[in-house]
Design a protein around this motif. Structure first.
Motif, mmCIF file in Angstrom:
data_model
loop_
_atom_site.group_PDB
_atom_site.id
_atom_site.type_symbol
_atom_site.label_atom_id
_atom_site.label_comp_id
_atom_site.label_asym_id
_atom_site.label_seq_id
_atom_site.Cartn_x
_atom_site.Cartn_y
_atom_site.Cartn_z
ATOM 1 N N VAL A 35 37.592 -14.904 30.156
ATOM 2 C CA VAL A 35 38.327 -15.688 29.159
ATOM 3 C C VAL A 35 38.408 -14.928 27.839
ATOM 4 N N PHE A 36 37.344 -14.231 27.468
ATOM 5 C CA PHE A 36 37.416 -13.404 26.260
ATOM 6 C C PHE A 36 38.518 -12.354 26.406
ATOM 7 N N GLY A 37 38.635 -11.778 27.598
ATOM 8 C CA GLY A 37 39.704 -10.803 27.830
ATOM 9 C C GLY A 37 41.074 -11.421 27.614
ATOM 10 N N LEU A 38 41.252 -12.649 28.088
ATOM 11 C CA LEU A 38 42.517 -13.350 27.889
ATOM 12 C C LEU A 38 42.764 -13.607 26.400
ATOM 13 N N LEU A 39 41.774 -14.181 25.726
ATOM 14 C CA LEU A 39 41.946 -14.515 24.313
ATOM 15 C C LEU A 39 42.103 -13.273 23.447
ATOM 16 N N ASN A 40 41.403 -12.210 23.809
ATOM 17 C CA ASN A 40 41.451 -10.982 23.013
ATOM 18 C C ASN A 40 42.658 -10.108 23.343
ATOM 19 N N SER A 41 43.618 -10.680 24.070
ATOM 20 C CA SER A 41 44.864 -9.958 24.350
ATOM 21 C C SER A 41 45.828 -10.019 23.168
ATOM 22 N N THR A 42 45.449 -10.693 22.091
ATOM 23 C CA THR A 42 46.378 -10.919 20.982
ATOM 24 C C THR A 42 46.944 -9.646 20.353
ATOM 25 N N PRO A 43 46.236 -8.505 20.322
ATOM 26 C CA PRO A 43 46.910 -7.321 19.770
ATOM 27 C C PRO A 43 48.196 -6.976 20.530
ATOM 28 N N HIS A 44 48.301 -7.416 21.788
ATOM 29 C CA HIS A 44 49.469 -7.113 22.613
ATOM 30 C C HIS A 44 50.436 -8.292 22.724
ATOM 31 N N LEU A 103 34.463 -24.131 20.531
ATOM 32 C CA LEU A 103 34.261 -22.692 20.745
ATOM 33 C C LEU A 103 35.594 -22.000 21.022
ATOM 34 N N LEU A 104 36.410 -22.635 21.849
ATOM 35 C CA LEU A 104 37.732 -22.069 22.125
ATOM 36 C C LEU A 104 38.558 -21.976 20.844
ATOM 37 N N ASP A 105 38.562 -23.059 20.058
ATOM 38 C CA ASP A 105 39.320 -23.051 18.807
ATOM 39 C C ASP A 105 38.874 -21.924 17.882
ATOM 40 N N ALA A 106 37.551 -21.763 17.734
ATOM 41 C CA ALA A 106 37.024 -20.744 16.831
ATOM 42 C C ALA A 106 37.378 -19.344 17.313
ATOM 43 N N HIS A 107 37.256 -19.106 18.619
ATOM 44 C CA HIS A 107 37.559 -17.766 19.126
ATOM 45 C C HIS A 107 39.062 -17.483 19.039
ATOM 46 N N GLY A 161 41.322 -22.772 28.812
ATOM 47 C CA GLY A 161 40.706 -23.953 29.412
ATOM 48 C C GLY A 161 40.962 -24.027 30.906
ATOM 49 N N ALA A 162 42.203 -23.747 31.310
ATOM 50 C CA ALA A 162 42.542 -23.773 32.733
ATOM 51 C C ALA A 162 41.786 -22.694 33.501
ATOM 52 N N ALA A 163 41.656 -21.514 32.902
ATOM 53 C CA ALA A 163 40.928 -20.429 33.566
ATOM 54 C C ALA A 163 39.464 -20.807 33.794
ATOM 55 N N LEU A 164 38.836 -21.407 32.797
ATOM 56 C CA LEU A 164 37.436 -21.809 32.946
ATOM 57 C C LEU A 164 37.291 -22.904 33.999
ATOM 58 N N ARG A 165 38.183 -23.879 33.996
ATOM 59 C CA ARG A 165 38.101 -24.955 34.991
ATOM 60 C C ARG A 165 38.260 -24.401 36.404
ATOM 61 N N THR A 166 39.209 -23.485 36.559
ATOM 62 C CA THR A 166 39.427 -22.890 37.874
ATOM 63 C C THR A 166 38.219 -22.092 38.321
ATOM 64 N N ALA A 167 37.653 -21.317 37.408
ATOM 65 C CA ALA A 167 36.513 -20.453 37.755
ATOM 66 C C ALA A 167 35.315 -21.257 38.225
ATOM 67 N N LEU A 198 29.382 -18.313 35.596
ATOM 68 C CA LEU A 198 29.759 -18.794 34.270
ATOM 69 C C LEU A 198 29.890 -17.628 33.291
ATOM 70 N N ARG A 199 28.977 -16.688 33.392
ATOM 71 C CA ARG A 199 28.997 -15.524 32.501
ATOM 72 C C ARG A 199 30.240 -14.665 32.777
ATOM 73 N N ALA A 200 30.529 -14.435 34.049
ATOM 74 C CA ALA A 200 31.715 -13.653 34.406
ATOM 75 C C ALA A 200 32.982 -14.357 33.943
ATOM 76 N N ALA A 201 33.027 -15.673 34.091
ATOM 77 C CA ALA A 201 34.193 -16.438 33.652
ATOM 78 C C ALA A 201 34.356 -16.352 32.137
ATOM 79 N N THR A 202 33.247 -16.407 31.418
ATOM 80 C CA THR A 202 33.301 -16.307 29.960
ATOM 81 C C THR A 202 33.868 -14.955 29.535
ATOM 82 N N HIS A 203 33.392 -13.886 30.144
ATOM 83 C CA HIS A 203 33.915 -12.553 29.815
ATOM 84 C C HIS A 203 35.412 -12.464 30.131
#
Length: 198
Positions: A160-169, A93-97, A188-194, A153-158
């Motif tokens: 992580v999406f914010g982190l991954l979706n930072s690519t325009p910047h 899932l991480l790879d695909a996103h 991965g580290a963010a999810l483990r920590t959360a 888990l849901r909050a952590a997922t959102h």
């Protein structure tokens, strides 16, 4: 490890070309700053010819965001179906996103800025598809961390999406080959920590 399918679109048709051009133009100039004629010009047709494919600019924007929301959700379902266990699924899932985030920064920008310009009915559909996408991740994380509350888990997922979706910047700072493992490690580290720090 199972190779993650990526949410890519068939590039062989005019409709897809129009959507790609609109994404780039909307990201660069904003929805209201792009006349329909400019979208047509970007794909080599007259502006009015676009009405053979879309009823108007709002319909084009709606399809653009519905399309990527649907493809992301479908890619997650495919990952969950194809992979063997929850750790492998999460990795895929991480790879695909990450592939989506690196290859489609214009779509991320358009979604962040322009969702409010999508008609209400389509906006509800987009939000529903996005919720379903999130829940694919939450279900996998719940298997890995059964004692962690679903709300966390849901909050952590959102997040992580914010982190991954930072690519325009952020993506221009490093080549994709270096950015991909960096994003993967950080997410991965963010999810483990959360899930471990409660």
């Amino acid at each position: 490890m199972t190779t993650a399918p990526t949410p890519t679109r068939n590039r062989g048709n005019r409709r897809a070309e129009i959507l790609d051009a609109a994404a780039r133009l909307f990201a660069a100039r904003g929805f209201h700053g792009v006349p329909i004629e400019d979208i047509g010009g970007a794909v080599g047709v007259s502006g009015p010819a676009l009405y053979r494919h879309f009823s108007g600019k709002e319909a084009l924007l709606a399809e653009l965001l519905l399309d990527i929301s649907s493809r992301l959700r479908e890619s997650a379902v495919a990952v969950v179906t194809a992979s063997a266990g929850p750790a492998e699924i999460l990795d895929a899932l991480l790879d695909a996103h990450i592939t989506f985030a690196l290859e489609q920064p214009a779509l991320i920008t358009v979604h962040d800025r322009e969702l409010g310009n999508v008609p209400e009915r389509e906006r509800r559909q987009i939000r529903r598809l996005q919720r379903l996408y999130v829940e694919e991740w939450v279900a996998v994380l719940a298997e890995l961390h059964p004692s962690c509350p679903a709300s966390r888990l849901r909050a952590a997922t959102h997040a992580v999406f914010g982190l991954l979706n930072s690519t325009p910047h952020s993506a221009g700072e490093l080549p994709p080959g270096a950015m991909r493992p960096l994003l993967h490690a950080m997410a991965g580290a963010a999810l483990r920590t959360a899930v471990n720090e409660r």
